[in-house]
Scaffold this active site. Structure first.
Site, PDB file in Angstrom:
ATOM      1  N   GLU A 197       7.371   4.092   3.710  1.00 31.09           N
ATOM      2  CA  GLU A 197       7.043   3.539   2.377  1.00 31.09           C
ATOM      3  C   GLU A 197       6.067   4.548   1.491  1.00 31.09           C
ATOM      4  OE1 GLU A 197       4.318  -0.215   0.685  1.00 31.09           O
ATOM      5  OE2 GLU A 197       4.627   0.111   2.657  1.00 31.09           O
ATOM      6  N   THR A 254      12.406  -1.936   1.469  1.00 30.42           N
ATOM      7  CA  THR A 254      13.193  -0.819   1.412  1.00 30.42           C
ATOM      8  C   THR A 254      12.681   0.077   2.733  1.00 30.42           C
ATOM      9  OG1 THR A 254      12.927  -0.784  -0.861  1.00 30.42           O
ATOM     10  CG2 THR A 254      13.347   1.639   0.118  1.00 30.42           C
ATOM     11  N   CYS A 255      11.444  -0.139   3.315  1.00 33.59           N
ATOM     12  CA  CYS A 255      10.650   0.719   4.225  1.00 33.59           C
ATOM     13  C   CYS A 255      11.379   0.249   5.590  1.00 33.59           C
ATOM     14  CB  CYS A 255       9.312   0.589   4.300  1.00 33.59           C
ATOM     15  SG  CYS A 255       8.423   0.778   2.988  1.00 33.59           S
ATOM     16  N   TYR A 256      12.255  -0.888   5.791  1.00 33.65           N
ATOM     17  CA  TYR A 256      12.785  -1.145   6.826  1.00 33.65           C
ATOM     18  C   TYR A 256      14.447  -1.347   6.731  1.00 33.65           C
ATOM     19  CZ  TYR A 256       7.951  -2.148   7.786  1.00 33.65           C
ATOM     20  OH  TYR A 256       6.451  -2.042   8.108  1.00 33.65           O
TER      21      TYR A 256
END
Length: 1050
Positions: A749, A1017-1019
């Site tokens: 992120e 989004t980060c995962y």
């Protein structure tokens, strides 16, 4: 037959003066009723070979050189040779040789210098004896000097014997005179067309016109630009391009005939025997100008005179010493220029048909000369036969060739007489590099005569065709012999220092042999060939590189695949090698040959760089372990034997690794350096504890504390306070006020948010090119350099921490990072319109470039709404672009865009990037691979995306909503699928390890159907409500994608 010159014994049928001189042509009445095939002249004796194979001699017989006991005042048959069918004869000063149709060689006469080759130095041998040492050879051609002899065998082996006072045997300084034939190894591998001996000098001529001379050089008779004797064959370079096809030697001079009918002479000229209108010696080959208007087809040298035959006029020209009438001009004066031999000569019978006196004219068939005598075989009007053309090589006289005809003959012989003698004869030829080197010459427009370090002069297509025919079952016996010959003789005996480029064609021929591609023969054929190539000395090795540069891409590709296959074969079977050193030797040879090919390909680009990749290596070798061994070796350290058994490190040959393997290496390097940094920190922490200063303990991680509302400023501050070593530590990001533990998602992120902020157009750091959707450094920017430095560090950290980021830079950026200069193709990618315009400028066919394009050496750039003109070169506004300088203009234009205009900003960026990611491993990457590692690639495999997906909550692969999702997704067009990737992962490209490495997660939510899907989004996590129908799911997912503008973060 006509003759003239000096006849000391005054043979019957010839009218001589008191001194035994015949100054003009006379008919040899003593042999007029017999059909003569060949005449050889010695110092004072002559040998006549008849068409039926009988041999007659006459002249002086003091050393037994006539081969019989009778007086020499008339030709007498040599009875000892009556049972032999002789096909060729030669004479020295006082000895003679005769060659039989079975390739056996007989000698007689003077032998005190070993010139008879009988392993004795008897003063004289009156009866012809077989030269036993050559009995295992099929001799095709012989030549005699005064006291030495030369012989060429069918398999290309070349033998010399006799006196070696001036090095005329070509064996080197340490060899004295030889009483038996000795192999001249310094010419091995060269397909020889002719051997010729002078008084005490020697020559060899290759099939492609290369001339080699050695021996006595007191008058420059070797044509080597000096008067120094040579003990070994030396290439007469001045004749290389002349297409020499025949050589004749006098006692101290030499004449050569070219394919075009030209004549060159050099050496002693004291009697005018060079024909240059002077009595001077010549140390360099010089063309006989007086003969330039005529096409000469035959030449012959006597002791001090020279003859040349011109068939178009039927005339024989003579020049040189005439004291004994040997010129046939009717007088005994020396002649410095070519002069016609006296007599009635006609070109052919058609020229005589209308003449009443046609019966007194002679039509020349062949000329012979030696000592002070000359003979001419000729025919009359009524039984005309065409003249022999020395420019047309007789295959029966030179190195045997391997072609359809010889294969057919061998096949028949082997089927009829499959005995040791037959097999040995076949194997001798098949084991000869010289025979192979002469077998596939490029004869189209005489291309093979141009053979050089850059041109092999070989027709590889005909090589391929022959080998393909041999793979037919009907040729199985021949194929077996070829295989045995290659394995046991040919390849093991290849020289590391070939004598000439013509001896190197074998290295192009052998890879065409289909059995080299068979893994059964990798160890006995393919690897030994690689070893032979790698043994080559520096210069021949460069020649082979040049030739590989000239071959067609298909041939080059086959060679690359051949040794890739060998590497794989060895890796798969490494455990079967009982002796590890053998495995190491074999695989090192295969890899080094691939490396040699790779370096050639870098220059000529026969194939794409990824043709050298061996993707299977990742499954056969532990890349991390191999890299560690390589790393330790580079550092001058040794790994423990228990860790690593083999000494070969594949990382030494990075061109065989695909992008995934290289990425693994880079990550291994990153982990290694992180570990070094962590260990350094831990060691310092222990020290601090021991000294009671725990507050100064260092973290084993690179920890960045940032605020979301001041991300760029905080990142600049945090990175500026950390050392270069700290940047090598594993990255952990902490957002102030948030308690999330960074297990990778927070770091991703951070990268996404920071780069989005830094690339924001409001800062003016980068120019956005709308027609390519790409960014490039702005040439007018007012932010500080450390911002670009920060972007460089960020990109480096992303790679270092295995995070894919969404950067829209052209390939040119990655080229520059790898020290590869961008070109016009890169401008076409960044700015298609500009690139096309420049290409049109280069491609414009007309002469009016100035009027059509109206350009000068400047470039227009917009700066805050104002168009500015920048000079590409000093005074560029006054230099008009024209046809002659347009390439220079394009190069300067491209250089301005990618180098000059952005130098400051790019330098700051690259220093930041290389601070984190610089090093040897990065240099292993191709620009496209580096881009794929940073921003991913587009090798989509949507089925794999589904197969590797993970499900949470109520979902599983068989859940109805999940099934509806995948049905809907697979129906999306490509652009929409890519948009989904961008929505879910922050990038529409996939990691270099492929789709499987994304491993998206789909989890159920309690939200109703009216809610849209949400991406974390980060995962790579998708919150997917339980939609009841495919239509609703498609509509909601499409709406979520359409509304996506940035990062949808949890």
């Amino acid at each position: 037959m006509l003759c003239w010159g000096y006849w000391s014994l005054g043979q019957p049928g010839i009218s001589t003066n008191l001194q035994g001189i015949v100054a003009e042509p006379q008919v040899c009445g003593f042999i007029s009723d017999r059909s003569v095939k060949e005449v050889a002249c010695g110092g004072n004796h002559s040998v006549f070979l008849l068409e039926d194979g009988e041999v007659y001699t006459c002249g002086l017989n003091t050393k037994g050189q006539l081969g019989h006991e009778r007086e020499g005042n008339k030709p007498e048959q040599i009875g000892a040779l009556a049972d032999q069918h002789i096909i060729h004869v030669a004479c020295g000063e006082s000895h003679s040789l005769a060659l039989s149709d079975r390739g056996q060689l007989f000698s007689w006469g003077a032998g005190s210098d070993g010139q008879l080759g009988l392993m004795t130095t008897e003063d004289s041998v009156a009866v012809p004896r077989l030269i036993q040492k050559l009995n295992q050879q099929t001799i095709l051609q012989v030549s005699c000097g005064n006291w030495h002899c030369l012989a060429l065998a069918a398999d290309g082996q070349f033998f010399t014997w006799g006196k070696n006072s001036h090095g005329q045997l070509g064996l080197g300084k340490e060899f004295p005179s030889q009483a038996s034939p000795q192999r001249v190894r310094s010419l091995e591998g060269i397909p020889l067309a002719q051997v010729a001996a002078g008084g005490a000098h020697s020559f060899a001529l290759s099939l492609s016109g290369a001339v080699f001379g050695w021996g006595m050089n007191n008058a420059g008779q070797l044509g080597l630009s000096d008067e120094k004797d040579r003990e070994s064959p030396c290439h007469v370079k001045l004749l290389r391009t002349q297409k020499v096809v025949y050589i004749s030697c006098g006692e101290e001079h030499t004449a050569v005939l070219t394919k075009s009918g030209g004549v060159f002479t050099f050496g002693a000229g004291s009697c005018g025997q060079l024909g240059h209108d002077s009595m001077n010696d010549e140390v360099n080959p010089r063309r006989v100008l007086e003969l330039m208007g005529s096409e000469v087809t035959q030449i012959a040298c006597g002791r001090q005179h020279t003859l040349a035959f011109v068939p178009s006029s039927g005339l024989i020209y003579a020049f040189g010493c005439g004291a004994r009438g040997q010129l046939g001009t009717g007088h005994t004066c020396n002649v410095k220029c070519p002069s016609p031999v006296k007599g009635y000569w006609a070109a052919h019978s058609g020229q005589l048909s209308a003449r009443a006196d046609r019966f007194k004219y002679h039509i020349v068939k062949q000329i012979f000369s030696g000592g002070d005598q000359t003979f001419v075989l000729c025919s009359k009007y009524e039984n005309y036969s065409p003249a022999v053309d020395f420019r047309t090589m007789n295959q029966a006289h030179y190195t045997s060739l391997i072609n359809d005809e010889t294969i057919a003959v061998w096949r028949q012989k082997l089927s009829e007489h499959n005995n040791a003698n037959t097999i040995n004869g076949v194997v001798q030829i098949l084991s000869s590099a010289a025979c192979w080197n002469g077998s596939f010459l490029e004869k189209k427009i005489d291309e093979h005569f141009k053979t050089s370090p850059k041109i092999p002069g070989i027709d590889l297509n005909s090589t391929r065709v022959l080998f393909e025919k041999l793979m037919n079952s009907q040729h199985s016996m021949i194929l077996e012999q070829i295989l045995n010959s290659f394995e046991s003789c040919l390849i093991p005996q290849l020289s590391s220092s070939p004598p000439d480029v013509e001896a190197m064609r074998i290295y192009l021929i052998l890879p065409e042999f289909p059995l080299l591609q068979d893994s059964k023969y990798y160890i006995t054929l393919t690897i030994p060939l690689a070893m032979a190539i790698l043994r080559l000395d520096t210069n021949p090795s460069k020649v082979l590189d040049n030739w590989w540069s000239q071959v067609c891409p298909k041939y080059f590709m086959k060679l690359v695949n051949l040794y890739k296959g060998a590497v794989l074969y060895l890796l798969r079977g490494r455990k079967t090698f009982l002796i590890p050193v053998l495995f190491n030797n074999y695989i090192t040879a295969a890899l080094k040959l691939l490396e040699k090919l790779y370096k050639v390909n870098l220059k000529v680009k026969h194939v794409e760089y990824d043709t050298f990749y061996i993707p299977e290596i990742s499954n056969l070798v532990d890349i991390q372990e191999d890299y560690l061994m390589w790393f330790l070796h580079q550092a001058g350290m040794k790994a423990r034997p228990s860790i690593i058994q083999d000494t070969v490190t594949l990382c030494s040959y990075p061109f065989i690794f695909d992008a995934q393997a290289k990425t693994k290496m880079l990550q291994t390097d990153a982990e290694l350096q992180m570990q070094v940094a962590v260990n350094g920190a831990n060691l310092q922490n222990v020290f601090m504890l021991l000294t009671l200063e725990p507050l100064l303990a260092r973290s084993p991680f690179l920890v960045l504390h940032v605020r979301r509302n001041n991300l760029v400023g905080d990142a600049l501050r945090e990175l500026s306070i950390h050392s270069d070593i700290d940047l090598k530590k594993p990255l952990k990001v902490i957002f102030d006020g948030e308690e999330a533990v960074d297990a990778g998602g927070v770091t991703k992120e951070f990268f996404l948010l920071l780069l989005k902020e830094l690339l924001n157009p409001i800062y003016g750091m980068f120019t956005y090119y709308q027609d390519s959707n790409l960014l490039w450094f702005s040439d007018t920017c007012f932010v500080e350099h450390n911002w670009f430095h920060l972007i460089g560090i960020t990109c480096g950290l992303a790679i270092y921490n295995s995070t894919v980021v969404d950067l829209h830079f052209p390939l040119a950026l990655y080229k520059k990072l790898l020290n590869v200069k961008p070109g016009l193709e890169d401008l076409k990618e960044l700015s298609p319109t500009e690139g096309r315009s420049l290409q049109e400028l280069l491609d414009y066919p007309g002469e009016d470039v100035e009027e059509t394009f109206c350009l000068n050496f400047t470039i227009c750039r917009e700066s805050y709404g104002v168009i500015e003109q920048k000079k590409l070169i000093p005074g560029g506004d006054n230099v008009t672009v024209c046809k002659d300088n347009r390439q220079e203009f394009v190069d300067a234009y491209v250089n301005y865009v990618f180098q000059i205009s952005v130098h400051e900003w790019y330098t700051a960026f690259s220093s930041g990037f290389l601070k984190v990611c610089g090093g040897k491993v990065l240099e292993l990457f191709q620009p496209s691979e580096l881009r794929a590692m940073m921003v991913g690639n587009s090798n989509y495999n949507w089925e794999e995306l589904e197969e590797t997906a993970i499900y949470k909550g109520d979902y599983s692969a068989t859940h109805p909503t999940v099934k509806l999702f995948w049905e809907t997704f697979h129906e999306f067009p490509l652009e929409k699928k890519k948009k989904f990737l961008l929505f879910l992962t922050g990038s529409d490209r996939i990691p270099i390890y492929g789709m499987a490495s994304l491993q998206i997660v789909i989890q159920s939510t309690a939200s109703g159907e009216e809610y849209l899907p949400v991406a974390h989004t980060c995962y790579n996590l998708l919150d997917l409500p339980k939609y009841s129908s495919k239509e609703i799911l498609s509509a909601r997912l499409t709406q979520a994608l359409d509304n996506y503008e940035g990062f949808s973060l949890a």
